[in-house]
Design a protein around this motif. Structure first.
Motif, PDB file in Angstrom:
ATOM      1  N   PRO A   1       0.834  -1.204   0.000  1.00 59.54           N
ATOM      2  CA  PRO A   1       0.000   0.000   0.000  1.00 59.54           C
ATOM      3  C   PRO A   1       0.873   1.259   0.000  1.00 59.54           C
ATOM      4  N   GLY A   2       0.432   2.273  -0.703  1.00 58.56           N
ATOM      5  CA  GLY A   2       1.172   3.523  -0.781  1.00 58.56           C
ATOM      6  C   GLY A   2       2.049   3.649  -2.009  1.00 58.56           C
ATOM      7  N   VAL A   3       2.298   2.540  -2.715  1.00 57.52           N
ATOM      8  CA  VAL A   3       3.072   2.608  -3.953  1.00 57.52           C
ATOM      9  C   VAL A   3       2.126   3.068  -5.055  1.00 57.52           C
ATOM     10  N   GLU A   4       2.386   4.252  -5.605  1.00 55.54           N
ATOM     11  CA  GLU A   4       1.474   4.837  -6.585  1.00 55.54           C
ATOM     12  C   GLU A   4       1.849   4.553  -8.025  1.00 55.54           C
ATOM     13  N   ALA A   5       3.158   4.505  -8.338  1.00 50.83           N
ATOM     14  CA  ALA A   5       3.587   4.287  -9.723  1.00 50.83           C
ATOM     15  C   ALA A   5       4.920   3.559  -9.715  1.00 50.83           C
ATOM     16  N   VAL A   6       5.071   2.610 -10.619  1.00 46.99           N
ATOM     17  CA  VAL A   6       6.260   1.767 -10.691  1.00 46.99           C
ATOM     18  C   VAL A   6       6.848   1.871 -12.088  1.00 46.99           C
ATOM     19  N   ASP A   7       8.161   2.003 -12.156  1.00 46.43           N
ATOM     20  CA  ASP A   7       8.899   1.997 -13.423  1.00 46.43           C
ATOM     21  C   ASP A   7       9.610   0.652 -13.519  1.00 46.43           C
ATOM     22  N   CYS A   8       9.753   0.145 -14.726  1.00 43.88           N
ATOM     23  CA  CYS A   8      10.434  -1.136 -14.957  1.00 43.88           C
ATOM     24  C   CYS A   8      11.573  -0.921 -15.944  1.00 43.88           C
ATOM     25  N   VAL A   9      12.755  -1.454 -15.610  1.00 40.97           N
ATOM     26  CA  VAL A   9      13.917  -1.392 -16.483  1.00 40.97           C
ATOM     27  C   VAL A   9      14.328  -2.825 -16.812  1.00 40.97           C
ATOM     28  N   VAL A  10      14.601  -3.081 -18.097  1.00 41.45           N
ATOM     29  CA  VAL A  10      15.070  -4.392 -18.555  1.00 41.45           C
ATOM     30  C   VAL A  10      16.388  -4.172 -19.292  1.00 41.45           C
ATOM     31  N   ILE A  11      17.430  -4.892 -18.861  1.00 38.38           N
ATOM     32  CA  ILE A  11      18.744  -4.792 -19.492  1.00 38.38           C
ATOM     33  C   ILE A  11      19.080  -6.143 -20.112  1.00 38.38           C
ATOM     34  N   LEU A  12      19.473  -6.135 -21.396  1.00 34.42           N
ATOM     35  CA  LEU A  12      19.838  -7.350 -22.134  1.00 34.42           C
ATOM     36  C   LEU A  12      21.347  -7.445 -22.227  1.00 34.42           C
ATOM     37  N   GLU A  13      21.896  -8.622 -21.865  1.00 36.90           N
ATOM     38  CA  GLU A  13      23.329  -8.871 -21.969  1.00 36.90           C
ATOM     39  C   GLU A  13      23.583 -10.235 -22.589  1.00 36.90           C
ATOM     40  N   ASN A  14      24.699 -10.348 -23.302  1.00 40.65           N
ATOM     41  CA  ASN A  14      25.177 -11.639 -23.782  1.00 40.65           C
ATOM     42  C   ASN A  14      25.956 -12.266 -22.640  1.00 40.65           C
ATOM     43  N   THR A  15      25.662 -13.524 -22.306  1.00 43.41           N
ATOM     44  CA  THR A  15      26.305 -14.137 -21.144  1.00 43.41           C
ATOM     45  C   THR A  15      27.788 -14.393 -21.367  1.00 43.41           C
ATOM     46  N   ALA A  16      28.218 -14.574 -22.619  1.00 38.78           N
ATOM     47  CA  ALA A  16      29.628 -14.863 -22.892  1.00 38.78           C
ATOM     48  C   ALA A  16      30.489 -13.601 -22.847  1.00 38.78           C
ATOM     49  N   PHE A  17      29.966 -12.493 -23.338  1.00 41.43           N
ATOM     50  CA  PHE A  17      30.775 -11.291 -23.482  1.00 41.43           C
ATOM     51  C   PHE A  17      30.465 -10.219 -22.458  1.00 41.43           C
ATOM     52  N   GLY A  18      29.288 -10.259 -21.843  1.00 39.36           N
ATOM     53  CA  GLY A  18      28.909  -9.248 -20.868  1.00 39.36           C
ATOM     54  C   GLY A  18      28.677  -7.894 -21.521  1.00 39.36           C
ATOM     55  N   GLY A  19      28.334  -6.941 -20.735  1.00 38.75           N
ATOM     56  CA  GLY A  19      28.077  -5.607 -21.259  1.00 38.75           C
ATOM     57  C   GLY A  19      26.659  -5.499 -21.791  1.00 38.75           C
ATOM     58  N   ALA A  20      26.033  -4.377 -21.539  1.00 39.12           N
ATOM     59  CA  ALA A  20      24.642  -4.179 -21.961  1.00 39.12           C
ATOM     60  C   ALA A  20      24.552  -3.991 -23.468  1.00 39.12           C
ATOM     61  N   LEU A  21      23.668  -4.772 -24.100  1.00 33.29           N
ATOM     62  CA  LEU A  21      23.361  -4.589 -25.520  1.00 33.29           C
ATOM     63  C   LEU A  21      22.164  -3.665 -25.697  1.00 33.29           C
ATOM     64  N   ALA A  22      21.272  -3.690 -24.722  1.00 34.16           N
ATOM     65  CA  ALA A  22      20.072  -2.851 -24.793  1.00 34.16           C
ATOM     66  C   ALA A  22      19.558  -2.604 -23.393  1.00 34.16           C
ATOM     67  N   MET A  23      18.931  -1.460 -23.218  1.00 35.74           N
ATOM     68  CA  MET A  23      18.259  -1.147 -21.969  1.00 35.74           C
ATOM     69  C   MET A  23      16.930  -0.501 -22.309  1.00 35.74           C
ATOM     70  N   TRP A  24      15.857  -1.129 -21.843  1.00 34.68           N
ATOM     71  CA  TRP A  24      14.513  -0.587 -22.056  1.00 34.68           C
ATOM     72  C   TRP A  24      13.996  -0.074 -20.726  1.00 34.68           C
ATOM     73  N   ARG A  25      13.295   1.024 -20.768  1.00 33.77           N
ATOM     74  CA  ARG A  25      12.731   1.603 -19.546  1.00 33.77           C
ATOM     75  C   ARG A  25      11.290   1.992 -19.823  1.00 33.77           C
ATOM     76  N   ALA A  26      10.373   1.484 -19.017  1.00 36.74           N
ATOM     77  CA  ALA A  26       8.953   1.733 -19.246  1.00 36.74           C
ATOM     78  C   ALA A  26       8.625   3.219 -19.191  1.00 36.74           C
ATOM     79  N   LEU A  27       9.236   3.936 -18.251  1.00 34.46           N
ATOM     80  CA  LEU A  27       8.916   5.352 -18.105  1.00 34.46           C
ATOM     81  C   LEU A  27       9.319   6.146 -19.338  1.00 34.46           C
ATOM     82  N   ARG A  28      10.391   5.727 -20.010  1.00 38.34           N
ATOM     83  CA  ARG A  28      10.832   6.405 -21.229  1.00 38.34           C
ATOM     84  C   ARG A  28      10.063   5.903 -22.449  1.00 38.34           C
ATOM     85  N   ASP A  29       9.883   4.583 -22.540  1.00 38.85           N
ATOM     86  CA  ASP A  29       9.295   3.983 -23.736  1.00 38.85           C
ATOM     87  C   ASP A  29       7.775   3.910 -23.687  1.00 38.85           C
ATOM     88  N   ALA A  30       7.188   4.135 -22.552  1.00 40.18           N
ATOM     89  CA  ALA A  30       5.724   4.065 -22.412  1.00 40.18           C
ATOM     90  C   ALA A  30       5.322   4.930 -21.228  1.00 40.18           C
TER      91      ALA A  30
END
Length: 173
Positions: free
Chosen positions: A56-85
């Protein structure tokens, strides 16, 4: 073949942390027709669905998803709900996010996702983080993986998002 899709998620899993004001309950990796998948191929779309519960009391939630290759590491993409939607506004303590990517221009291999819930507008406060706990495989196509270089700049996958939406989730109880 097998996969790393997580459903449901144990509250004491290694690689999980956060304040707990909102908690990820289930993550689904689907093709764009809604079928669960653990492996994808070039030209196939990916949908990531994240259900959560909030205190209770949580009014809005943002979600971030980061995609990485397990062999090489490092972010290939980052999606953020607040930015993309928009942020999700939980109803009766439940909410959900759905992210769709129409095409995955990836090399064959295994990929992992970090999924994080934050208060809307504050990426430094973490409600719940699944650090590299959700993953999928990307299958080779004959002749393609051996010769083709990586076709995109890091983070350019962000532009391939077809739809990212946040919605309240009605209680199934």
């Amino acid at each position: 073949g097998g996969g790393w899709a997580v459903s449901p998620i144990a509250s004491t899993s290694p690689g999980r942390y956060g304040s707990g004001e909102a908690r990820i309950g289930e993550v689904r990796l689907l093709d764009l027709t809604g079928r669960p998948r653990a492996y994808f191929r070039r030209g196939q779309g990916l949908a990531i669905e994240v259900d959560y519960a909030s205190k209770p009391g949580v009014e809005a939630v943002d979600c971030v998803v980061i995609l990485e290759n397990t062999a090489f590491g490092g972010a290939l993409a980052m999606w953020r709900a607040l930015r993309d939607a928009t942020p999700s506004r939980p109803r009766l303590g439940k909410g959900a996010f759905r992210l769709e990517v129409e095409d995955l221009p990836l090399l064959a291999g295994r990929y992992c996702l970090t999924i994080a819930l934050h208060p809307a507008g504050d990426l430094f406060a973490e409600y719940d983080v699944l650090y590299k706990m959700v993953g999928f495989g990307f299958e080779a196509e004959i002749g393609w993986d051996t010769v083709a270089p990586l076709e995109f700049e890091p983070l350019a996958l962000n532009e391939r998002v077809a739809r990212c939406e946040a919605r309240p989730r009605e209680s199934a109880d």
